[in-house]
Design a protein around this motif. Structure first.
Motif, short mmCIF file in Angstrom:
data_model
loop_
_atom_site.label_atom_id
_atom_site.label_comp_id
_atom_site.label_asym_id
_atom_site.label_seq_id
_atom_site.Cartn_x
_atom_site.Cartn_y
_atom_site.Cartn_z
N PRO A 16 0.80 -1.23 0.00
CA PRO A 16 0.00 0.00 0.00
C PRO A 16 0.83 1.27 0.00
N ASP A 17 1.99 1.26 0.68
CA ASP A 17 2.79 2.48 0.77
C ASP A 17 3.59 2.77 -0.49
N HIS A 18 3.41 1.96 -1.53
CA HIS A 18 4.08 2.21 -2.81
C HIS A 18 3.13 2.70 -3.90
N VAL A 19 1.86 2.85 -3.58
CA VAL A 19 0.86 3.25 -4.58
C VAL A 19 0.74 4.77 -4.60
N THR A 20 1.10 5.37 -5.75
CA THR A 20 1.04 6.82 -5.94
C THR A 20 0.46 7.11 -7.32
N MET A 55 -2.61 -6.24 -3.19
CA MET A 55 -1.92 -5.55 -2.09
C MET A 55 -2.08 -6.35 -0.81
N HIS A 115 3.50 -0.25 7.25
CA HIS A 115 2.55 0.72 6.71
C HIS A 115 1.34 0.77 7.65
N GLU A 118 -2.86 4.20 5.06
CA GLU A 118 -2.15 4.07 3.79
C GLU A 118 -2.82 3.01 2.90
N THR A 119 -3.31 1.96 3.51
CA THR A 119 -4.05 0.95 2.75
C THR A 119 -5.33 1.55 2.18
N GLN A 146 -5.98 4.74 1.50
CA GLN A 146 -5.65 5.69 0.43
C GLN A 146 -5.23 4.97 -0.84
N ALA A 147 -4.45 3.89 -0.69
CA ALA A 147 -3.99 3.15 -1.86
C ALA A 147 -5.17 2.50 -2.59
#
Length: 539
Positions: free
Chosen positions: A222-226, A243, A260, A264-265, A267-268
């Motif tokens: 999740p912390d890599h999704v932008t 994820m 994470h 963050e999950t 938001q992702a």
């Protein structure tokens, strides 16, 4: 050759199977009986092998003999007969054929205490898991992995024209971008049976090749999704993202060193939804610090705004090469028993919404690796047996798939299941039989004011089709089968229904997250290629 290599090679049918004249002759005799009504295994037993070792011909040999007869022009094609002799028919009953490949071992940004570590494998994978074993044998080469699976699937009778490519192995977004692009291009080269210099060239060719990619899946954290990552995913052709949520409790995530937060999950998932991606969340009961009661409450949180399209339930398994093993040795962690875990899963499974598909309820880790706790890999069957005993049933997508059943279009009911998620209004449009079986569905997302901005121009002010799926045995392009859901126009009708819903909600544009091999399908329904998506004016 070591045992690992030998087992892996057993998956690559044509490298060790010989289509001898004797076997083909016996297979032909068995096919003659099957064609006139004999049961498959009875026909096989009627024609045993002679010579040293004895035994019987296998179903793969029946498929080889059938194809030989058709190619020679001695028999007409008979899809019904092929369906009867196909090995493991459920692999393609969902409408597509899945090919799984693994990326090479690479450092993972996560430090999770439950995750096994083996220097030969990507993080979290073991070398004796079936898919991982094949990848290790092929030295994680994407071309060889895809080609061997296509060959093996074809040899046992599965159509390979509609391929969902599932890329596993640690955190995809942590790999170098040049490796990612090379890896996927080589997968396309294998599907195309032709090599190209660039990924875009390979993608264009795949639109009309014999092995079309109808879905591309990667897994990340999740912390890599932008927004920037979404654009990169679309360049690669990604349509679905897995994820690891693991838990919806920040304390549990922290003490398991997940790295994470729940937010963050959230938001992702919202960002992926706004980008039109299909969302698969992994959930892990029995993490360090969790209880049966807290896990039941935690699972209920999944349907509060996260609302994944698919889930994989991965009960935590105690493995000797994970940090959690040290906690267990100190008496700080106790795995659930099989009975406890089964009761938990039987309790939560009927609560899963009708729009979600349960892909797994346990990970396929060989029991010899599990130190203590559940070692059964057949939990799905155990769950359904217990639910039946209690007079309950699961209503998830997988449990309602039509599979082999024939479809009568006039008997289908149209359903529109609406629910809020990630700032959007989601519509799960479906056609169901009188027995409540799914013949096909479409996921339509109508972004709201609270939907996150993706920065993708194709999606500005657009309703988004995130998935169109029609069920039944995967059929080859141009092939027809009486009563088969895939060939009675349900996909087109679902798209038309989605356009009606979108127009009623004030949308004048529609975007669809098309896989490379489905672009021509959508083009035939009025969509044209935008920058990253297929788009269409519906005003």
């Amino acid at each position: 050759m070591n045992d690992l290599s030998l087992q892996a090679q057993n998956e690559d049918w044509l490298e060790i199977r010989q289509y001898t004249p004797e076997k083909l002759a016996l297979a032909r005799k068995a096919l003659e009986e099957i064609r006139v009504g004999e049961q498959v295994f009875e026909a096989i037993k009627h024609h045993p092998l002679t010579g040293e070792g004895g035994g019987y011909i296998s179903k793969y040999m029946l498929v080889a003999a059938y194809r030989d007869l058709v190619e020679r022009g001695e028999w007409e094609e008979d899809p019904g007969l092929l369906a009867r002799i196909r090995m493991k028919p459920t692999r393609s009953l969902s409408g597509v054929t899945v090919v799984t490949v693994l990326t090479k071992p690479y450092p993972c940004p996560g430090k999770c205490i439950f995750c096994p570590t083996d220097v030969r494998m990507p993080k979290s994978y073991l070398p004796d898991e079936p898919g991982a074993m094949r990848a290790l044998y092929h030295e994680f080469d994407p071309y060889r992995q895809v080609l061997s699976r296509l060959t093996a699937l074809d040899a046992v009778g599965h159509p390979t024209e509609k391929i969902e490519l599932l890329i596993l192995g640690g955190t995809w977004s942590a790999y170098r971008k040049d490796y990612q692009e090379w890896f996927i291009k080589r997968c396309y080269d294998a599907m195309n049976q032709k090599e190209f210099e660039t990924l875009p060239e390979a993608q264009v060719y795949n639109e009309t090749t014999n092995h079309r990619n109808v879905g591309l899946v990667i897994e990340t954290r999740p912390d890599h999704v932008t927004p920037k990552e979404l654009a990169w995913f679309r360049y690669l052709g990604v349509t679905k993202v897995q994820m690891g949520a693991q838990s919806f409790d920040d304390h549990i995530l922290e003490i398991n060193k997940r790295g994470h937060t729940v937010e963050e999950t959230r938001q992702a998932a919202a960002l992926l939804r706004a980008g039109g991606f299909k969302i698969v969340l992994h959930w892990m009961p029995n993490l360090y610090g969790a209880t049966l009661e807290s896990d039941q409450a935690d699972f209920a949180k999944m349907w509060q705004d996260f609302c994944p399209d698919e889930i994989k339930i991965y009960p935590n398994q105690l493995l000797e090469n994970a940090e959690l093993y040290e906690y267990w040795q100190r008496g700080e962690y106790t795995p659930y028993t099989t009975e406890e875990l089964l009761e938990l899963l039987v309790t939560i499974k009927p609560t899963i919404p009708r729009y979600c598909r349960v892909n797994r309820v346990v990970r396929d880790i060989p029991s010899t690796n599990v130190v203590e706790g559940n070692k059964r890999t057949s939990l799905r069957m155990d769950i359904h047996k217990e639910l039946k005993k209690r007079g309950q049933r699961c209503q998830c997508v997988r449990c309602r798939e039509i599979r082999r059943a024939k479809v009568k279009p006039e008997k289908l009911d149209f359903k529109d299941l609406t629910y809020p998620a990630g700032g959007a209004e989601e519509h799960f449009l479906s056609f169901v039989t009188p027995q409540d079986k799914l013949a096909g569905f479409l996921r339509l997302s109508l972004p709201g004011l609270d939907s996150p901005a993706t920065g993708l121009s194709d999606l500005e002010d657009a309703a988004i089709i995130r998935e169109v799926h029609v069920y039944g045995q995967s059929l080859e392009v141009g092939e027809d089968q009486e009563g088969a859901a895939q060939h009675i126009g349900l996909g087109t009708e679902l798209i038309e229904k989605a356009e009606q819903v979108a127009r009623q909600q004030g949308f004048r544009r529609m975007a669809v997250i098309a896989a490379i091999g489905t672009r021509r399908y959508y083009a035939g329904r009025g969509f044209h290629q935008g920058e990253c998506y297929m788009v269409k004016d519906i005003g």
